[in-house]
Design a protein around this motif. Structure first.
Motif, PDB file in Angstrom:
ATOM      1  N   TYR A  41       0.841  -1.188   0.000  1.00 26.30           N
ATOM      2  CA  TYR A  41       0.000   0.000   0.000  1.00 26.30           C
ATOM      3  C   TYR A  41       0.883   1.247   0.000  1.00 26.30           C
ATOM      4  CZ  TYR A  41      -4.340  -2.486   1.319  1.00 26.30           C
ATOM      5  OH  TYR A  41      -5.453  -3.294   1.346  1.00 26.30           O
ATOM      6  N   TYR A  73     -18.970  -7.505   4.451  1.00 28.56           N
ATOM      7  CA  TYR A  73     -18.708  -7.344   5.868  1.00 28.56           C
ATOM      8  C   TYR A  73     -18.255  -5.918   6.162  1.00 28.56           C
ATOM      9  CZ  TYR A  73     -18.864 -12.373   6.807  1.00 28.56           C
ATOM     10  OH  TYR A  73     -19.275 -13.667   6.961  1.00 28.56           O
ATOM     11  N   TYR A  99     -15.558  -3.907   8.355  1.00 27.72           N
ATOM     12  CA  TYR A  99     -14.298  -4.042   9.082  1.00 27.72           C
ATOM     13  C   TYR A  99     -13.916  -2.692   9.688  1.00 27.72           C
ATOM     14  CZ  TYR A  99     -12.879  -8.631   7.253  1.00 27.72           C
ATOM     15  OH  TYR A  99     -12.787  -9.968   6.974  1.00 27.72           O
ATOM     16  N   HIS A 146     -13.137 -15.208   7.006  1.00 22.62           N
ATOM     17  CA  HIS A 146     -12.341 -14.005   6.836  1.00 22.62           C
ATOM     18  C   HIS A 146     -11.109 -14.083   7.708  1.00 22.62           C
ATOM     19  CE1 HIS A 146     -15.120 -11.215   4.631  1.00 22.62           C
ATOM     20  NE2 HIS A 146     -15.863 -12.269   4.816  1.00 22.62           N
ATOM     21  N   PRO A 187      -4.512   4.544   3.332  1.00 23.94           N
ATOM     22  CA  PRO A 187      -3.652   3.732   2.459  1.00 23.94           C
ATOM     23  C   PRO A 187      -4.371   3.364   1.166  1.00 23.94           C
ATOM     24  CG  PRO A 187      -3.593   2.903   4.726  1.00 23.94           C
ATOM     25  CD  PRO A 187      -4.702   3.904   4.656  1.00 23.94           C
ATOM     26  N   ARG A 195     -16.063  -4.806   2.977  1.00 24.79           N
ATOM     27  CA  ARG A 195     -15.270  -5.765   2.217  1.00 24.79           C
ATOM     28  C   ARG A 195     -16.075  -7.004   1.900  1.00 24.79           C
ATOM     29  NH1 ARG A 195     -10.224  -9.110   4.810  1.00 24.79           N
ATOM     30  NH2 ARG A 195      -9.021  -9.531   2.940  1.00 24.79           N
ATOM     31  N   GLY A 196     -15.957  -7.488   0.668  1.00 30.14           N
ATOM     32  CA  GLY A 196     -16.671  -8.686   0.271  1.00 30.14           C
ATOM     33  C   GLY A 196     -15.933  -9.943   0.684  1.00 30.14           C
ATOM     34  N   LYS A 197     -16.525 -11.088   0.368  1.00 28.54           N
ATOM     35  CA  LYS A 197     -15.924 -12.375   0.712  1.00 28.54           C
ATOM     36  C   LYS A 197     -14.792 -12.713  -0.241  1.00 28.54           C
ATOM     37  CE  LYS A 197     -19.593 -15.019   2.937  1.00 28.54           C
ATOM     38  NZ  LYS A 197     -20.417 -16.240   2.844  1.00 28.54           N
ATOM     39  N   PRO A 235      -7.976 -17.458   3.722  1.00 29.85           N
ATOM     40  CA  PRO A 235      -9.067 -17.909   4.579  1.00 29.85           C
ATOM     41  C   PRO A 235      -9.762 -19.124   3.985  1.00 29.85           C
ATOM     42  CG  PRO A 235      -9.783 -16.057   3.279  1.00 29.85           C
ATOM     43  CD  PRO A 235      -8.330 -16.281   2.944  1.00 29.85           C
ATOM     44  N   GLN A 260      -1.229  -6.666  -5.028  1.00 28.85           N
ATOM     45  CA  GLN A 260      -1.541  -7.792  -4.156  1.00 28.85           C
ATOM     46  C   GLN A 260      -0.973  -9.061  -4.762  1.00 28.85           C
ATOM     47  OE1 GLN A 260      -5.736  -8.487  -3.513  1.00 28.85           O
ATOM     48  NE2 GLN A 260      -5.399 -10.435  -2.478  1.00 28.85           N
ATOM     49  N   SER A 273     -10.546 -14.258  -0.505  1.00 29.56           N
ATOM     50  CA  SER A 273      -9.233 -13.770  -0.123  1.00 29.56           C
ATOM     51  C   SER A 273      -8.725 -12.704  -1.068  1.00 29.56           C
ATOM     52  CB  SER A 273      -8.239 -14.926  -0.069  1.00 29.56           C
ATOM     53  OG  SER A 273      -8.151 -15.556  -1.339  1.00 29.56           O
ATOM     54  N   ALA A 274      -9.291 -12.605  -2.278  1.00 27.50           N
ATOM     55  CA  ALA A 274      -8.786 -11.630  -3.235  1.00 27.50           C
ATOM     56  C   ALA A 274      -9.347 -10.244  -2.993  1.00 27.50           C
ATOM     57  CB  ALA A 274      -9.111 -12.069  -4.658  1.00 27.50           C
ATOM     58  N   ARG A 275     -10.312 -10.120  -2.078  1.00 32.66           N
ATOM     59  CA  ARG A 275     -10.923  -8.830  -1.880  1.00 32.66           C
ATOM     60  C   ARG A 275     -10.048  -8.005  -0.951  1.00 32.66           C
ATOM     61  NH1 ARG A 275     -15.999  -8.760  -4.067  1.00 32.66           N
ATOM     62  NH2 ARG A 275     -15.565  -6.532  -4.136  1.00 32.66           N
ATOM     63  N   GLN A 276      -9.590  -6.860  -1.459  1.00 34.14           N
ATOM     64  CA  GLN A 276      -8.664  -6.063  -0.685  1.00 34.14           C
ATOM     65  C   GLN A 276      -9.395  -5.171   0.305  1.00 34.14           C
ATOM     66  OE1 GLN A 276      -8.962  -5.397  -4.068  1.00 34.14           O
ATOM     67  NE2 GLN A 276      -7.264  -6.444  -5.034  1.00 34.14           N
ATOM     68  N   LEU A 277      -8.625  -4.581   1.186  1.00 31.87           N
ATOM     69  CA  LEU A 277      -9.120  -3.541   2.076  1.00 31.87           C
ATOM     70  C   LEU A 277      -8.984  -2.205   1.370  1.00 31.87           C
ATOM     71  CD1 LEU A 277      -7.366  -4.777   5.321  1.00 31.87           C
ATOM     72  CD2 LEU A 277      -9.820  -4.806   4.920  1.00 31.87           C
ATOM     73  N   THR A 278     -10.108  -1.532   1.149  1.00 33.72           N
ATOM     74  CA  THR A 278     -10.101  -0.221   0.512  1.00 33.72           C
ATOM     75  C   THR A 278     -10.345   0.830   1.586  1.00 33.72           C
ATOM     76  OG1 THR A 278     -10.918  -1.156  -1.549  1.00 33.72           O
ATOM     77  CG2 THR A 278     -11.133   1.224  -1.250  1.00 33.72           C
ATOM     78  N   PHE A 279      -9.317   1.604   1.884  1.00 34.54           N
ATOM     79  CA  PHE A 279      -9.386   2.585   2.964  1.00 34.54           C
ATOM     80  C   PHE A 279      -9.930   3.913   2.454  1.00 34.54           C
ATOM     81  CE2 PHE A 279      -6.942   0.586   6.434  1.00 34.54           C
ATOM     82  CZ  PHE A 279      -6.327  -0.457   5.757  1.00 34.54           C
ATOM     83  N   GLY A 280     -10.762   4.561   3.280  1.00 39.47           N
ATOM     84  CA  GLY A 280     -11.153   5.938   3.046  1.00 39.47           C
ATOM     85  C   GLY A 280     -10.220   6.842   3.832  1.00 39.47           C
ATOM     86  N   TYR A 292      -5.854  -4.175  12.866  1.00 37.86           N
ATOM     87  CA  TYR A 292      -7.217  -4.713  12.841  1.00 37.86           C
ATOM     88  C   TYR A 292      -7.866  -4.544  14.213  1.00 37.86           C
ATOM     89  CZ  TYR A 292     -10.806  -8.396  13.155  1.00 37.86           C
ATOM     90  OH  TYR A 292     -11.964  -9.099  13.382  1.00 37.86           O
TER      91      TYR A 292
END
Lengths: 117, 111
Positions: A35, B32, B34, A103, A43, B91-93, A98, A48, B95-102, B46
């Motif tokens: 990131y 979900y 987070y 998750h 970030p 975040r969706g289900k 996961p 990935q 493992s490929a779904r990244q964390l998108t930060f605001g 986290y």
């Protein structure tokens, strides 16, 4: 407690020079993220990896940025040539794969603070 | 992934509960919520996540409204060390779904 290791913590480089950052994820974590965080913002994902393969590099400026994870363990992010606008914190994170429908959290390193002068 | 809206900043007195709101009106059924936080000059950490039920762990509680369009992170007894930027992420289900930060909420705990 296991941690994501990043080095260096701080880097000052002149514009047009090359710079590289290193990340060692938590042992056993197959997913690795790079990131970039500009001061005052959240970030932003650059790339990935899943093991040694790139899953998403859509936000990576490929004309100057490159990332690799040759053996599926540690990773290197390179910028060449560096520009003034690349000054930012570069964060590495890792997570387990996961089980289906479950998750896992991402663990972040301390980051590398890059200043381009 | 759905976009989230958070206040830019909040203050809280030490020892009191800190309630951090987040709007995610476009969240879909399998996404979900987070929460991460970032203490100055450190990487994000986290805190908690949930789907539709309220969740609690040793760090915080997460309250999600019945329509799932908003949520609140509760730090029950805020300390000075809780001063940080708090990020709410949808975040969706997979493992490929990244964390998108605001941009998150800057929480300042006051002595």
């Amino acid at each position: 407690e296991a941690e994501v290791a990043q080095s260096p913590r701080y880097k000052i480089t002149e514009k047009s020079q090359a710079v590289a950052f290193w990340c060692d994820p938590i042992s056993g974590h197959a997913t690795l993220y790079w990131y970039r965080q500009i001061l005052g913002q959240g970030p932003e994902l650059l790339v990935q990896f899943q093991d040694e393969s790139v899953v998403d590099d859509s936000q990576l400026p490929k004309d100057r940025f490159s990332a690799e994870r040759l053996k599926g363990v540690d990773s290197t992010l390179k910028i060449q040539p560096a520009e003034l606008g690349d000054s930012a914190m570069y964060l590495c994170a890792s997570s387990l794969n996961p089980p289906t429908g479950k998750h896992t959290e991402a663990f972040f390193g301390q980051g590398t603070r890059l200043t381009v002068v | 992934d759905a976009k989230t809206t958070q206040p830019t900043s909040m203050d809280c007195a030490e020892g009191r509960a800190a309630n951090l709101p987040c709007n995610h009106s476009t969240i879909s059924g399998n996404e979900y919520v987070y929460w991460y936080r970032q203490i100055h000059s450190q990487g994000p950490q986290y805190i908690i996540h949930g789907l539709k039920n309220n969740e609690t762990n040793e760090m915080a509680s997460l309250i999600i409204t019945e329509d799932r369009k908003s949520s609140t992170l509760i730090l029950p007894h805020a300390t000075l060390r809780d001063t940080a930027v708090y990020y709410c992420i949808v975040r969706g289900k997979g493992s490929a779904r990244q964390l998108t930060f605001g941009s998150g909420t800057q929480l300042t705990v006051l002595p």
